[in-house]
Write an enzyme that holds these catalytic residues in place. Structure first.
Site, PDB file in Angstrom:
ATOM      1  N   THR A 172       1.147   3.174  -5.233  1.00  0.00           N
ATOM      2  CA  THR A 172       2.289   4.065  -5.030  1.00  0.00           C
ATOM      3  C   THR A 172       3.431   3.294  -4.382  1.00  0.00           C
ATOM      4  O   THR A 172       3.217   2.544  -3.424  1.00  0.00           O
ATOM      5  CB  THR A 172       1.917   5.263  -4.135  1.00  0.00           C
ATOM      6  N   PHE A 174       6.916   3.487  -2.248  1.00  0.00           N
ATOM      7  CA  PHE A 174       7.595   4.350  -1.285  1.00  0.00           C
ATOM      8  C   PHE A 174       8.986   3.823  -0.964  1.00  0.00           C
ATOM      9  O   PHE A 174       9.214   2.604  -0.977  1.00  0.00           O
ATOM     10  CB  PHE A 174       6.812   4.409   0.031  1.00  0.00           C
TER      11      PHE A 174
END
Length: 283
Positions: A172, A174
Site C-alpha cells: 500500500t 501512503f
C-alpha cells in the site's frame, strides 16, 4: 511532548503499522474516518496524517482522491507499506479447532485459496484490526481473524500462520500529510516527486497539450488520475505525480506549458522518492 500521527482505522490496522514503521517515535491516533484524521492535522491536534492512496492488489482508494482537492494540507512524503496478512487465533486455540475466519473483504479475497484449503468459512468485517479485536471479545476457539502482526501484539493473539496471503508483494502506498509546507532543497543527485492537481480548460485537446509539455521536456509521469468534483465542472480534473523536483529547469518549463491549458493548478507537495521505488528506477 510526543509528536503525533493520525490514521484511519482501529488500533492494529495496517495504517497504524505504516505510521510506526515510518515514524517510530510518534504517538499514533486512531480515527474513524480519513476526513477525521486529516481534520486533526488541519486543527493542530495531530502533527501528521498517514493516508492510503492505493494498493497494488485492490487499486486506488477512491475516497482519498475526492478529499485531496479540498484539503488544506501539504504532502511532505510518501510511504510504501508491505501488507503481510497473519492468521490470528486465541492463545489456546489450535489450527484444527478453527471453523470461521473474519476480516475485511479485501483481506479475505487476498487469502481466498488459503482459507479454502483450511476449510474455513469466511466472514466479512469492516476492517482487519476490528476483526482481531472482536475475536478477543468473543473468546471462541473456533474463530480466527486475518490481520497484521501488530494487531496480534496489541490484542494478545497468537499467529497461527504468517504470510497467509495467496500472493506475496501486496503493498500500500501512503501520503504523509502536514499542516506545514516542507519543500526539500533540490539536489540533482536525489530523486523527487512533485504531486499536483489541476483542471484542464474546456478547449479541444487540452489534456493532450498539457501532457505534451512533460513529454517534450523529457519528464516521466508516475501517475495520472482523473475524477469529477462535487460540482459539474466545464473541464475535467486531474491528479498527477511527476518524477522530478519543481526547482529543476525542465520541470519549470513543463509547468509553464501546463499553465496555458489548465486552470486551478495546485502543488500538493514536493518530496523525496521512497526507497521502495529504487528497484523500479533501476529496471
Amino acid at each position: 511532548m510526543h509528536k503525533t500521527i493520525a490514521y484511519q482505522g482501529v488500533q492494529g490496522a495496517y495504517s497504524e503499522q505504516a505510521c510506526r514503521n515510518a515514524y517510530e517515535d510518534y504517538e499514533t491516533i486512531a480515527c474513524d474516518t480519513f476526513h477525521e484524521a486529516m481534520w486533526l492535522v488541519e486543527q493542530g491536534d495531530a502533527d501528521l496524517a498517514m493516508i492510503p492512496l492505493e494498493n497494488s492488489t485492490a487499486g486506488r482508494v477512491e475516497e482519498i482522491y475526492r478529499l485531496i482537492p479540498k484539503m488544506a494540507l501539504h504532502v511532505i512524503g510518501e510511504h510504501f507499506e508491505p501488507v503481510v496478512h497473519c492468521l490470528l487465533a486465541l492463545p489456546d486455540a489450535k489450527l484444527e479447532d478453527l471453523k470461521y475466519v473474519a476480516s475485511h473483504p479485501q483481506a479475505l479475497a487476498q487469502c481466498h485459496h488459503n482459507i479454502i484449503s483450511l476449510g474455513l468459512k469466511a466472514e466479512a468485517k469492516l476492517d482487519t484490526a476490528g476483526a482481531a479485536k472482536e475475536l478477543v471479545e468473543l473468546q471462541d476457539v473456533q474463530r480466527a481473524a486475518i490481520a497484521s502482526k501488530l494487531a496480534a501484539d496489541i490484542y494478545g493473539l497468537q499467529i497461527l500462520k504468517e504470510n497467509f496471503e495467496d500472493k506475496r508483494g501486496n503493498t500500500t502506498r501512503f501520503f504523509i500529510l502536514s499542516r506545514e509546507k516542507n519543500v526539500p532543497l533540490f539536489d540533482p543527485s536525489k530523486r523527487y516527486i512533485t504531486s499536483l492537481v489541476f483542471q484542464v480548460k474546456n478547449i479541444p485537446s487540452a489534456l493532450y497539450k498539457v501532457l505534451g509539455g512533460f513529454a517534450t521536456n523529457g519528464i516521466n509521469l508516475l501517475k495520472i488520475e482523473s475524477y469529477m468534483g462535487t460540482q459539474m465542472l466545464p473541464g475535467s480534473q486531474f491528479h498527477i505525480d511527476i518524477d522530478g523536483h519543481i526547482d529543476s529547469e525542465v520541470l519549470k518549463l513543463a509547468l509553464k506549458e501546463l499553465a496555458f491549458f489548465a486552470d486551478d493548478v495546485r502543488i500538493l507537495g514536493i518530496y523525496e522518492s521512497h526507497r521502495h521505488r529504487e528497484v523500479e528506477y533501476m529496471i
